[in-house]
Enzyme design. Structure first.
Site, mmCIF file in Angstrom:
data_model
loop_
_atom_site.group_PDB
_atom_site.id
_atom_site.type_symbol
_atom_site.label_atom_id
_atom_site.label_comp_id
_atom_site.label_asym_id
_atom_site.label_seq_id
_atom_site.Cartn_x
_atom_site.Cartn_y
_atom_site.Cartn_z
ATOM 1 N N ARG A 87 135.944 66.272 40.521
ATOM 2 C CA ARG A 87 137.379 65.982 40.706
ATOM 3 C C ARG A 87 138.178 66.966 41.565
ATOM 4 O O ARG A 87 139.243 66.614 42.049
ATOM 5 C CB ARG A 87 138.093 65.834 39.349
ATOM 6 C CG ARG A 87 137.480 64.817 38.391
ATOM 7 C CD ARG A 87 137.529 63.424 38.935
ATOM 8 N NE ARG A 87 137.118 62.422 37.947
ATOM 9 C CZ ARG A 87 136.728 61.198 38.261
ATOM 10 N NH1 ARG A 87 136.695 60.816 39.532
ATOM 11 N NH2 ARG A 87 136.360 60.342 37.327
ATOM 12 N N HIS B 105 126.678 53.322 46.500
ATOM 13 C CA HIS B 105 127.203 52.556 45.370
ATOM 14 C C HIS B 105 127.158 51.112 45.842
ATOM 15 O O HIS B 105 127.974 50.694 46.665
ATOM 16 C CB HIS B 105 128.621 52.991 45.029
ATOM 17 C CG HIS B 105 129.215 52.252 43.867
ATOM 18 N ND1 HIS B 105 129.718 52.896 42.758
ATOM 19 C CD2 HIS B 105 129.383 50.921 43.624
ATOM 20 C CE1 HIS B 105 130.160 52.005 41.887
ATOM 21 N NE2 HIS B 105 129.976 50.794 42.407
ATOM 22 N N HIS C 146 122.950 54.579 40.386
ATOM 23 C CA HIS C 146 123.131 53.895 39.099
ATOM 24 C C HIS C 146 122.679 52.427 39.057
ATOM 25 O O HIS C 146 123.503 51.517 38.968
ATOM 26 C CB HIS C 146 124.583 53.999 38.625
ATOM 27 C CG HIS C 146 125.643 53.908 39.683
ATOM 28 N ND1 HIS C 146 125.722 52.879 40.586
ATOM 29 C CD2 HIS C 146 126.675 54.738 39.981
ATOM 30 C CE1 HIS C 146 126.753 53.056 41.381
ATOM 31 N NE2 HIS C 146 127.358 54.186 41.032
ATOM 32 N N ASP D 194 126.239 60.432 36.731
ATOM 33 C CA ASP D 194 127.470 59.836 37.269
ATOM 34 C C ASP D 194 128.655 60.329 36.443
ATOM 35 O O ASP D 194 129.537 59.549 36.054
ATOM 36 C CB ASP D 194 127.403 58.317 37.283
ATOM 37 C CG ASP D 194 128.559 57.676 38.056
ATOM 38 O OD1 ASP D 194 129.301 58.411 38.738
ATOM 39 O OD2 ASP D 194 128.721 56.449 37.967
#
Length: 421
Positions: free
Chosen positions: A59, A175, A223, A290
């Site tokens: 972040r 992704h 993922h 993740d």
């Protein structure tokens, strides 16, 4: 220093003996090692290579109220993760320029307590910035679905150009949920209905697109959520894929208790599909968390944020799976250490061998315990696995020959972490 009488998890077997390290590197692995260095016996305990979590969102500087480099890397160490690969910030500023990447590197230098690398973000226009940042980044991240930022790629020509331009030794991480296959109005749905609406078809479409447009270059699918996705990805050359613990351990039935706390992208799948992932574990290359921390206030309401924290629970959950007979300890270490080091070019990391960094964990594989709120180091302060019963306790975390965490207490000082590449 010599660690004696250990069960040492090597790349292809478990070796009963001693491990010697000096100057931050492993010197020798053998039986009956001795010398002028000090030694300790860990009889009955295992030595594992430090875990590498190749998919985290720490972040900073975008949303440091949720997580920052110090709290995120502390959470990593507490969970046996000695090295991370941080994903690009979406905004404020987006990690899509060399300037923004250098800003993250400067912040990392004074804050990280574990080792680190950074991925760079692809946009529809930043080809020049990708080229300039190539030397400093671990890989290039692409998003095929809406991110609320400039990092959303929908045009095949743009995607193909990025694939062709990036240094072929570095991975493109995708992704894969494809925006064209996602329903327009799913965000207002209840968590379970949203997960059903945002089904695996979008992932399958995106994986197909990425694999075809990659033309055989190094590609990593983030993922995966179903056995079909794994089989599709692994049917192409030079394609690797990762699975998250939340997709392995949680399913749509967990929305009953967790609600929006289990909201993530890609969403949780059915219980049958979750079990199907375990049946394809032999084909999956890596386990990655993740780690996507949000404050609990951000997980309320119709527009609840998607993502769950996971960097400090990833390895304990997988150690529990080893104890349950779902995979071997050797196979786990290949997935959490050796393979991510190989994919992201971390030549000093990934296994216990002479010449490698002395990054290792001392683990009691038999201890049973539960995760409590006070155990957490992540700034967001929660986990979907609170009160979850675990088997396998990390006693000590050693990073480059220095004990960085003991019994969950962080010993490393801010700035101890170094670039992993």
């Amino acid at each position: 220093m010599i660690i004696k009488d250990a069960r040492i998890v090597l790349r292809d077997r478990i070796f009963d003996g001693d491990l010697q390290y000096d100057g931050g590197r492993i010197v020798k692995i053998g039986k009956g090692l001795g010398g002028t260095d000090g030694s300790i016996s860990v009889k009955g305990l295992y030595i594992l290579p430090g875990a590498i979590d190749s998919h985290v969102h720490f972040r900073e500087p975008e949303a440091s109220a949720k997580e920052d480099f110090l709290t995120g890397s502390s959470a990593a160490l507490s969970g046996g993760v000695t090295t991370i690969v941080d994903m690009p910030c979406y905004r404020a500023p987006a990690t899509t320029t060399l300037k923004a990447l250098k800003q993250k590197l400067a912040l990392a230098k004074s804050k990280f307590v574990c080792d680190y690398a950074f991925n760079f973000g692809a946009t529809a226009k930043n080809f020049g910035e990708v080229k300039k940042a190539s030397r400093l980044c671990a890989g290039l991240k692409m998003f095929f679905s809406e991110t609320g930022s400039e990092m959303t790629l929908t045009k095949s020509k743009v995607i193909e150009r990025h694939f062709a331009q990036l240094d072929r030794k570095k991975p493109v991480v995708v992704h894969a949920e494809d925006e064209e296959a996602l329903p327009e109005d799913s965000e207002g749905l209840e968590p379970l209905e949203r997960a059903k609406a945002r089904g695996p078809a979008a992932q399958l479409l995106g994986i197909s697109k990425a694999c075809v447009l990659a033309h055989g270059r190094k590609l990593h699918i983030a993922h995966v959520t179903t056995a079909e996705e794994v089989q599709l990805a692994k049917s192409f050359a030079n394609v690797t894929c990762e699975v998250t613990p939340h997709h392995l351990f949680l399913s749509q039935k967990d929305f009953v208790l967790l609600g929006n706390r289990a909201k993530t992208n890609p969403p949780l799948r059915s219980e049958e599909q979750r079990l199907g992932l375990w049946n394809r574990l032999d084909m999956i290359d890596t386990v990655a968390s993740d780690h996507a921390p949000h404050l609990l206030a951000d997980k309320d309401g119709e527009k609840a944020a998607a993502g769950v924290p996971g960097v400090e629970t990833m390895l304990p959950l997988m150690l529990t799976a080893v104890n349950e007979g779902k995979l071997s300890l050797v196979r786990l270490c290949q997935m959490i250490s050796a393979k991510p080091a190989e994919i992201f070019g971390m030549k000093r990391k990934g296994e216990l061998a002479p010449g490698k960094d002395a990054d290792f964990l001392i683990v009691d594989m038999n201890e049973q315990w539960r995760l409590h709120q006070e155990d957490l180091h992540t700034k967001c302060g929660w986990s979907p696995f609170l009160n979850y019963g675990m088997t396998g306790k990390i006693r000590s975390v050693v990073l480059r020959g220095k004990e960085a965490c003991y019994e969950g207490r962080i010993l490393a000082k801010p700035g101890f972490g170094k670039p992993a590449r």
